[in-house]
Write an enzyme that holds these catalytic residues in place. Structure first.
Site, PDB file in Angstrom:
ATOM      1  N   ARG A  45       0.804  -1.203   0.000  1.00  0.00           N
ATOM      2  CA  ARG A  45       0.000   0.000   0.000  1.00  0.00           C
ATOM      3  C   ARG A  45       0.849   1.270   0.000  1.00  0.00           C
ATOM      4  O   ARG A  45       0.585   2.218  -0.711  1.00  0.00           O
ATOM      5  CB  ARG A  45      -0.947   0.004   1.202  1.00  0.00           C
ATOM      6  CG  ARG A  45      -2.232   0.726   0.888  1.00  0.00           C
ATOM      7  CD  ARG A  45      -3.345   0.442   1.868  1.00  0.00           C
ATOM      8  NE  ARG A  45      -2.969  -0.460   2.962  1.00  0.00           N
ATOM      9  CZ  ARG A  45      -3.614  -0.470   4.127  1.00  0.00           C
ATOM     10  NH1 ARG A  45      -4.614   0.367   4.327  1.00  0.00           N
ATOM     11  NH2 ARG A  45      -3.277  -1.305   5.075  1.00  0.00           N
ATOM     12  N   GLY A  83       0.526  -9.713  21.429  1.00  0.00           N
ATOM     13  CA  GLY A  83       0.389  -9.759  19.972  1.00  0.00           C
ATOM     14  C   GLY A  83      -0.676 -10.713  19.491  1.00  0.00           C
ATOM     15  O   GLY A  83      -0.786 -10.984  18.297  1.00  0.00           O
ATOM     16  N   GLU A 111      -5.458  -7.804  17.797  1.00  0.00           N
ATOM     17  CA  GLU A 111      -5.107  -6.651  16.977  1.00  0.00           C
ATOM     18  C   GLU A 111      -5.488  -5.349  17.684  1.00  0.00           C
ATOM     19  O   GLU A 111      -6.207  -5.355  18.681  1.00  0.00           O
ATOM     20  CB  GLU A 111      -5.818  -6.747  15.631  1.00  0.00           C
ATOM     21  CG  GLU A 111      -5.458  -8.046  14.934  1.00  0.00           C
ATOM     22  CD  GLU A 111      -5.847  -8.080  13.476  1.00  0.00           C
ATOM     23  OE1 GLU A 111      -5.877  -7.002  12.858  1.00  0.00           O
ATOM     24  OE2 GLU A 111      -6.106  -9.173  12.973  1.00  0.00           O
ATOM     25  N   LYS A 116     -15.698 -17.576   9.084  1.00  0.00           N
ATOM     26  CA  LYS A 116     -15.178 -18.939   8.911  1.00  0.00           C
ATOM     27  C   LYS A 116     -16.318 -19.956   8.952  1.00  0.00           C
ATOM     28  O   LYS A 116     -16.325 -20.930   8.185  1.00  0.00           O
ATOM     29  CB  LYS A 116     -14.138 -19.234   9.988  1.00  0.00           C
ATOM     30  CG  LYS A 116     -12.858 -18.405   9.803  1.00  0.00           C
ATOM     31  CD  LYS A 116     -11.991 -18.416  11.059  1.00  0.00           C
ATOM     32  CE  LYS A 116     -10.690 -17.682  10.828  1.00  0.00           C
ATOM     33  NZ  LYS A 116      -9.938 -17.471  12.108  1.00  0.00           N
ATOM     34  N   GLY A 133      -1.196 -16.763  12.449  1.00  0.00           N
ATOM     35  CA  GLY A 133       0.231 -16.497  12.493  1.00  0.00           C
ATOM     36  C   GLY A 133       0.819 -16.576  11.100  1.00  0.00           C
ATOM     37  O   GLY A 133       0.277 -17.234  10.216  1.00  0.00           O
TER      38      GLY A 133
END
Lengths: 461, 461
Positions: B72, B217, B220, B235, B334
């Protein structure tokens, strides 16, 4: 840019193009399926072809037409035909003729090396893709089958050969094919898992647990393929071939069955808060230059995820570089589960006949050699009956040291004439561990080597 | 007949035909790969393409050539190029141009609906097969993507969109396609599983556990997609579409996140020897005419195999007619695990470009309707603060009876002003259960409905 309006129909809905592709206004010619074998699995395949006919037609894009069922004995035909509600004329005892009858797909569920191999090769020569559940044949001579499939431009699928209904081979062949597999480790034989589970639950010996397995239909009349580890070794060969892109045959697999596992071993495992499982282990050497492929009973801690896999279930771990650890679990045998895997393959290869394309062929480019068991790095649990005299522990420890085997833990139980030493080693080459055990057996201070078992995972001490 | 001698080479060994097919003496033209996005997953994809180049070439049958990486922001290019050891010229901010550059395969790992959808459609229009990890887009508008893939004769693969490295979509689309799936049930969001696991381990409330997840981590900056259940719902829509051969979008999925799960709920679960998990459940109605698709927290007994799925792991059960119950377990997110799934798909679609053929397209022929949540049959755990007066239990029981809800167990704790009633119901339509709870809230005898949670599996009482 938004393609929605371009692609949507007049009602604003996107049409289901898959249906359109398949049918295109015309009726698709049926896919001709020949079935070799009508035992437990074959019978279930025929049943599913009947009860799921409409769904399978949609999923394939054409109807599946069963053109013949080959059985060994003519006298079973009337009974089988009645049981399945199909005409007796569908059956034949001439399997060699059936595979030359212009089948699109031949499903082989007779097992064993011959005549299965000749029939599969003939079927391919006559243009049929093949779906097989035959682990023994794939493990002994998969290369010949793959070469014939390649030569004749047909598919060879065999998901049912390993771990029954658990999708395992397709994930290895396709889903994880962009990754570097380091290790495949699992329980791939339901019969032995049932027997070992019963030995743990009831304290029974091997023979008694085997009898129970036979009575419940978990063990065959001749149980040697299972209990001697041949079945698991064939599966390990197939898994190693796919995981490491190398040719591995059953003969390459180090194999120990469970016939020597005693009630005393099981009791020892319980004392270590562990269980004994028959494991199939396929692993890349640390430098990636060779592979180890082995089947043997091993002691694993109760905290290990495989320890909880009971009854006749199967479970397999795959460890890969990027994916990390992935586990697959389910029923590894039985008519229903095996038929499920056969039918998944049947849909896949039939779909290829309808829309073109072929599944992956043999991938053996890596040509990694299988290292001898002696070079495999493993760990031992050893239980010794010793005389309780000063210096015995020192002598035993010296024997380990002489062979370069490092001891992780040692525990001494009892006293006087009834002392026991329980040793768990660090990782060492299997040959060094075996030599240590042989040495221990010769020592005066050691009355008996009561139990020896390889160890996977970290035992509590 | 034995084809061994016919097929074997002069040395008696069967040649590896796969290598021969791929190479045929000539160098295969490389497969041109365009990459959209170079975040955590994209970076890992580039790394694997570099470190595994030789293996991937063998597995595909041709080298994979990375022809461009769209990012981006231009200012990140020098840093990314240095980090990955690739020329800056490989990068572009013009993703729309990259997909028209004659790529054989476009890998989309930017996520979100737009511009991902337009880019994918443009890529397909320009002849590229697409590998995507974009669960949101697939769940919102998979039909448009499938239709475009069909129109342009290219592949659409997206294994990485659900459960990361765990092979789950290919098993559903292919391995189990000959079977009748009844139910898919699992933990498909690692962030919420981590948060709930921490709440159980430490007794922390939701906010505190979320902060810990963010610090590590696992969550988000804007965690709403995870904790509100949007990610799991996307999902679930994808899983239901594949399992039941029907079009299910994210909007069809009943969704409750975990933000309302309190430390008190977790304590209640502990009292019931249970744990709370965020489950995605896709199931066929008993008569097979409709499907239910839902995501919500649920109480499951500690003995349930999903109860032990800790940390940020994912695990999914598939229950099918012939296969029985099959479980898949591993890391669901991940960079490494997701890249593993992307690369598996990349090898598959690249192989199709080399040897011909295409993977399965959309299969939505069954067109089953999604039933409203109110009609879903489920069970509730309800904890009530009540006044300890004679007749309270009778009043409460009458409220359940009025809505046709049968009580499985009821336990009364405490006395005087501090009494608690814990009710676990039998299975009933969700609307009846919800109406019962609403009714209970209006009753004088009920001080507060302290905790309400759906239940899966058999709780111990």
């Amino acid at each position: 840019m938004s393609a929605g309006p371009v692609l949507a129909g007049p009602d604003g809905r996107i049409p289901d193009m898959s249906a359109q592709r398949r049918k295109g206004g015309e009726v698709m010619a049926p896919i001709r399926v020949g079935l070799l074998g009508c035992g437990v699995v074959g019978t279930e395949v025929v049943r599913q072809l009947q009860t799921q006919a409409d769904d399978l037609t949609q999923r394939v894009g054409a109807p599946l037409e069963l053109v013949g069922i080959a059985v060994r004995r003519a006298k079973r035909i009337p009974e089988k035909a009645a049981e399945l509600g199909v005409p007796e004329s569908l059956f034949t005892t001439d399997s060699a003729e059936l595979v030359t009858r212009g089948c699109d797909v031949v499903v082989e569920v007779i097992g064993g090396i011959e005549p299965a191999r000749s029939l599969i090769l003939s079927a391919m020569e006559h243009g049929a893709s093949v779906v097989s559940a035959n682990k023994a044949l794939l493990a002994e001579d998969g290369a010949t089958l793959y070469a014939a499939a390649e030569k004749h431009g047909v598919d060879l699928y065999y998901e049912a050969a390993v771990a029954g209904a658990i999708p395992l081979l397709r994930p290895l062949r396709e889903s994880m094919v962009g990754d570097q597999v380091h290790r495949v480790l699992g329980i791939v034989n339901g019969t032995t898992n049932f027997i070992l589970s019963r030995m743990h639950e009831t304290g029974a010996g091997f023979t008694e647990a085997l009898e129970e397995a036979s009575a419940l239909g978990y063990a065959e009349a001749d149980p040697s393929a299972d209990v001697e580890g041949f079945d698991a070794a064939a599966k390990a060969a197939i898994l190693a071939s796919l995981a490491f892109h190398s040719r591995v045959t059953a003969a390459d697999v180090y194999r120990e069955g469970i016939t020597e596992v005693s009630a005393a071993d099981v009791a020892s495992a319980r004392d270590m808060n562990s269980v004994i499982k028959l494991l199939a282990i396929c692993e890349l050497s640390p430098d990636g230059s060779t592979i180890g492929v082995r089947v043997h009973p091993a002691m694993i801690p109760r905290s290990h995820p495989l320890a909880g896999v009971g009854d006749a279930f199967n479970a397999v771990f795959v460890e890969a570089e990027a994916a990390g650890q992935v586990m697959f679990y389910g029923r590894g045998a039985g008519g229903g589960p095996t038929a499920s895997a056969v039918l998944g393959d049947l849909v896949a290869v039939a779909r290829h006949k309808v829309v073109g394309g072929r599944g992956p062929g043999e991938s053996a480019y890596a040509q990694l050699a299988v290292r001898p068991m002696g070079e495999t790095i493993t760990r031992y649990y050893i239980c010794l009956d010793v005389a309780e005299k000063p210096g015995v522990l020192a002598q035993v420890a010296a024997a380990f040291a002489e062979h370069g085997v490092s001891i992780q833990t040692v525990r001494q139980h009892g006293h006087a004439d009834d002392a026991t030493l329980v040793v768990v080693t660090h990782r060492a080459p299997d040959s060094a561990l075996a030599a240590t055990v042989a040495h221990l057996r010769t020592m005066d201070a050691v009355r008996a080597v009561a139990s020896v078992m390889r160890v996977e995972g970290d035992l509590e001490s």
